[in-house]
Design a protein around this motif. Sequence first.
Motif, PDB file in Angstrom:
ATOM      1  N   UNK A  14       0.782  -1.233   0.000  1.00 51.81           N
ATOM      2  CA  UNK A  14       0.000   0.000   0.000  1.00 51.81           C
ATOM      3  C   UNK A  14       0.813   1.281   0.000  1.00 51.81           C
ATOM      4  N   UNK A  15       2.140   1.179   0.023  1.00 55.34           N
ATOM      5  CA  UNK A  15       2.979   2.379   0.001  1.00 55.34           C
ATOM      6  C   UNK A  15       3.026   2.950  -1.417  1.00 55.34           C
ATOM      7  N   UNK A  16       2.820   4.249  -1.516  1.00 46.43           N
ATOM      8  CA  UNK A  16       2.858   4.912  -2.815  1.00 46.43           C
ATOM      9  C   UNK A  16       4.138   5.721  -3.010  1.00 46.43           C
ATOM     10  N   UNK A  17       4.598   6.336  -1.949  1.00 44.05           N
ATOM     11  CA  UNK A  17       5.793   7.176  -2.050  1.00 44.05           C
ATOM     12  C   UNK A  17       6.941   6.438  -1.356  1.00 44.05           C
ATOM     13  N   UNK A  18       7.755   5.789  -2.173  1.00 44.88           N
ATOM     14  CA  UNK A  18       8.798   4.890  -1.664  1.00 44.88           C
ATOM     15  C   UNK A  18      10.165   5.469  -2.027  1.00 44.88           C
ATOM     16  N   UNK A  19      10.985   5.696  -1.003  1.00 42.90           N
ATOM     17  CA  UNK A  19      12.302   6.280  -1.231  1.00 42.90           C
ATOM     18  C   UNK A  19      13.380   5.224  -1.430  1.00 42.90           C
ATOM     19  N   UNK A  20      14.587   5.717  -1.676  1.00 47.44           N
ATOM     20  CA  UNK A  20      15.747   4.838  -1.829  1.00 47.44           C
ATOM     21  C   UNK A  20      16.925   5.433  -1.079  1.00 47.44           C
ATOM     22  N   UNK A  21      17.587   4.604  -0.266  1.00 46.71           N
ATOM     23  CA  UNK A  21      18.801   5.008   0.427  1.00 46.71           C
ATOM     24  C   UNK A  21      19.978   4.256  -0.185  1.00 46.71           C
ATOM     25  N   UNK A  22      20.936   5.021  -0.715  1.00 47.45           N
ATOM     26  CA  UNK A  22      22.098   4.406  -1.337  1.00 47.45           C
ATOM     27  C   UNK A  22      23.390   4.916  -0.750  1.00 47.45           C
ATOM     28  N   UNK A  23      24.482   4.643  -1.458  1.00 42.65           N
ATOM     29  CA  UNK A  23      25.816   5.012  -0.990  1.00 42.65           C
ATOM     30  C   UNK A  23      26.368   6.175  -1.808  1.00 42.65           C
ATOM     31  N   UNK A  24      27.105   7.031  -1.154  1.00 42.73           N
ATOM     32  CA  UNK A  24      27.639   8.225  -1.815  1.00 42.73           C
ATOM     33  C   UNK A  24      29.038   8.020  -2.386  1.00 42.73           C
ATOM     34  N   UNK A  25      29.550   6.786  -2.354  1.00 41.51           N
ATOM     35  CA  UNK A  25      30.922   6.544  -2.808  1.00 41.51           C
ATOM     36  C   UNK A  25      31.023   6.201  -4.287  1.00 41.51           C
ATOM     37  N   UNK A  26      29.913   6.322  -5.015  1.00 39.74           N
ATOM     38  CA  UNK A  26      29.933   6.011  -6.432  1.00 39.74           C
ATOM     39  C   UNK A  26      29.919   4.532  -6.746  1.00 39.74           C
ATOM     40  N   UNK A  27      29.594   3.717  -5.774  1.00 39.20           N
ATOM     41  CA  UNK A  27      29.606   2.265  -5.945  1.00 39.20           C
ATOM     42  C   UNK A  27      28.711   1.835  -7.103  1.00 39.20           C
ATOM     43  N   UNK A  28      29.250   1.051  -8.051  1.00 40.32           N
ATOM     44  CA  UNK A  28      28.390   0.550  -9.131  1.00 40.32           C
ATOM     45  C   UNK A  28      27.319  -0.398  -8.613  1.00 40.32           C
ATOM     46  N   UNK A  29      27.599  -1.079  -7.508  1.00 46.06           N
ATOM     47  CA  UNK A  29      26.598  -1.961  -6.909  1.00 46.06           C
ATOM     48  C   UNK A  29      25.414  -1.134  -6.413  1.00 46.06           C
ATOM     49  N   UNK A  30      25.713  -0.031  -5.717  1.00 47.08           N
ATOM     50  CA  UNK A  30      24.650   0.830  -5.223  1.00 47.08           C
ATOM     51  C   UNK A  30      23.838   1.452  -6.344  1.00 47.08           C
ATOM     52  N   UNK A  31      24.531   1.877  -7.412  1.00 48.40           N
ATOM     53  CA  UNK A  31      23.828   2.476  -8.542  1.00 48.40           C
ATOM     54  C   UNK A  31      22.937   1.452  -9.247  1.00 48.40           C
ATOM     55  N   UNK A  32      23.402   0.224  -9.296  1.00 50.68           N
ATOM     56  CA  UNK A  32      22.621  -0.842  -9.917  1.00 50.68           C
ATOM     57  C   UNK A  32      21.343  -1.094  -9.122  1.00 50.68           C
ATOM     58  N   UNK A  33      21.454  -1.086  -7.803  1.00 46.10           N
ATOM     59  CA  UNK A  33      20.273  -1.297  -6.969  1.00 46.10           C
ATOM     60  C   UNK A  33      19.309  -0.121  -7.088  1.00 46.10           C
ATOM     61  N   UNK A  34      19.855   1.077  -7.164  1.00 47.37           N
ATOM     62  CA  UNK A  34      18.987   2.250  -7.321  1.00 47.37           C
ATOM     63  C   UNK A  34      18.229   2.188  -8.640  1.00 47.37           C
ATOM     64  N   UNK A  35      18.880   1.706  -9.700  1.00 53.37           N
ATOM     65  CA  UNK A  35      18.227   1.590 -10.998  1.00 53.37           C
ATOM     66  C   UNK A  35      17.049   0.626 -10.936  1.00 53.37           C
ATOM     67  N   UNK A  36      17.194  -0.460 -10.182  1.00 54.49           N
ATOM     68  CA  UNK A  36      16.106  -1.422 -10.045  1.00 54.49           C
ATOM     69  C   UNK A  36      14.912  -0.828  -9.320  1.00 54.49           C
ATOM     70  N   UNK A  37      15.181  -0.070  -8.250  1.00 57.39           N
ATOM     71  CA  UNK A  37      14.108   0.625  -7.506  1.00 57.39           C
ATOM     72  C   UNK A  37      13.369   1.592  -8.417  1.00 57.39           C
ATOM     73  N   UNK A  38      14.124   2.343  -9.186  1.00 51.21           N
ATOM     74  CA  UNK A  38      13.549   3.348 -10.080  1.00 51.21           C
ATOM     75  C   UNK A  38      12.689   2.701 -11.166  1.00 51.21           C
ATOM     76  N   UNK A  39      13.175   1.602 -11.718  1.00 49.19           N
ATOM     77  CA  UNK A  39      12.420   0.892 -12.753  1.00 49.19           C
ATOM     78  C   UNK A  39      11.096   0.360 -12.204  1.00 49.19           C
ATOM     79  N   UNK A  40      11.146  -0.223 -11.017  1.00 49.06           N
ATOM     80  CA  UNK A  40       9.940  -0.818 -10.439  1.00 49.06           C
ATOM     81  C   UNK A  40       8.833   0.212 -10.247  1.00 49.06           C
ATOM     82  N   UNK A  41       9.230   1.420  -9.874  1.00 44.20           N
ATOM     83  CA  UNK A  41       8.240   2.457  -9.587  1.00 44.20           C
ATOM     84  C   UNK A  41       7.930   3.310 -10.806  1.00 44.20           C
ATOM     85  N   UNK A  42       8.621   3.066 -11.926  1.00 42.56           N
ATOM     86  CA  UNK A  42       8.366   3.814 -13.152  1.00 42.56           C
ATOM     87  C   UNK A  42       8.661   5.295 -13.024  1.00 42.56           C
ATOM     88  N   UNK A  43       9.744   5.639 -12.339  1.00 42.90           N
ATOM     89  CA  UNK A  43      10.074   7.036 -12.062  1.00 42.90           C
ATOM     90  C   UNK A  43      10.983   7.634 -13.129  1.00 42.90           C
TER      91      UNK A  43
END
Length: 329
Positions: free
Chosen positions: A182-211
Amino acid sequence: MKKPTLASLAAELKVSRQTVSNVLNFPDRVRPETRRRVQEAIDRAGYMPSAAARALRNQKAMVLGLRLSDPRNGISGSFMDGFTHALVTLADKQGYRVVLFPATTKAEEVDKLVELRRTLAIDACVLTDTWIDDDRPAQLLELGVPFAAFGRPWDATDHGRWVDVDGRAGAREAALYLRSLGHERIGFMGWSDGSPVGRDRMAGWKEALGLSDAEALDLVLESDDTVADGAANMSLLLGRGVTAAVCASDSLALGAHTVNRRRGRHGVSLVGFDNTPVAQAVGLASMRQPVADVARIVLDKVLQQLDDEDSAQDGVLLAPSLVTREPEG
């Protein structure tokens, strides 16, 4: 009955130990009649060369090299500890040992691996913590050091000698799970070190929510991988109307969880990564990475190369799985 040895066979046949050794290792050096007589005695006695002798004969150390993983906090570090434990255990079952060594830079790591290989102290190695502009695989390939990596080549030629976990798919599943609650506004917490792993996870979150990029901007916070930063991030996201968050690690999720508890917010609103003991203890949902499978396939890739240096190699991407829990309190 005593176990036959090289010396006992040589004494029985009245030949030198070197002759028996040559029949086992270099039969073309022995006259046919002597070779036949020695081989018959070997077969009759059931003599088996020791593992140490086989290693020496094949110039194999039966050892794999692995750099000690960079220090992490006590929560996130448990994942690499689990990988190392699994790799060492699986290698042992195959008759191999894993030697751990420190290195402060990737260049130093390559130098040490090349030296260990040159001196026959190791047969091959395992790389971890792959990164953007990571030239370790290319260097090892050029220098003829067999290897397999836990982590894909993010921006380089695909050498195929890697296994990784699909963090993008994992974050996508985590976001869809929170939306199903039931959550509509879902955030993402990632890492600020430029990690490609973190960026990859953020991309998945973004895709799922169609942002779109603009829509995602207000919902993303990147920081160090600490509990304190996770708490600070959650406070900020709540102020932006966020009711749930996908976190790149259990460390960040734990910090966010402390804020939820202080504010009396109950129910499932967070998903972390790695399914660490901390997440299990406080009841946090988390993405479980198949660490034992990663270690098994990494080891298989290394052993394939040692059997056939020209063996074809294709990268393997494994899916994580969502572990759901109700948070304590």
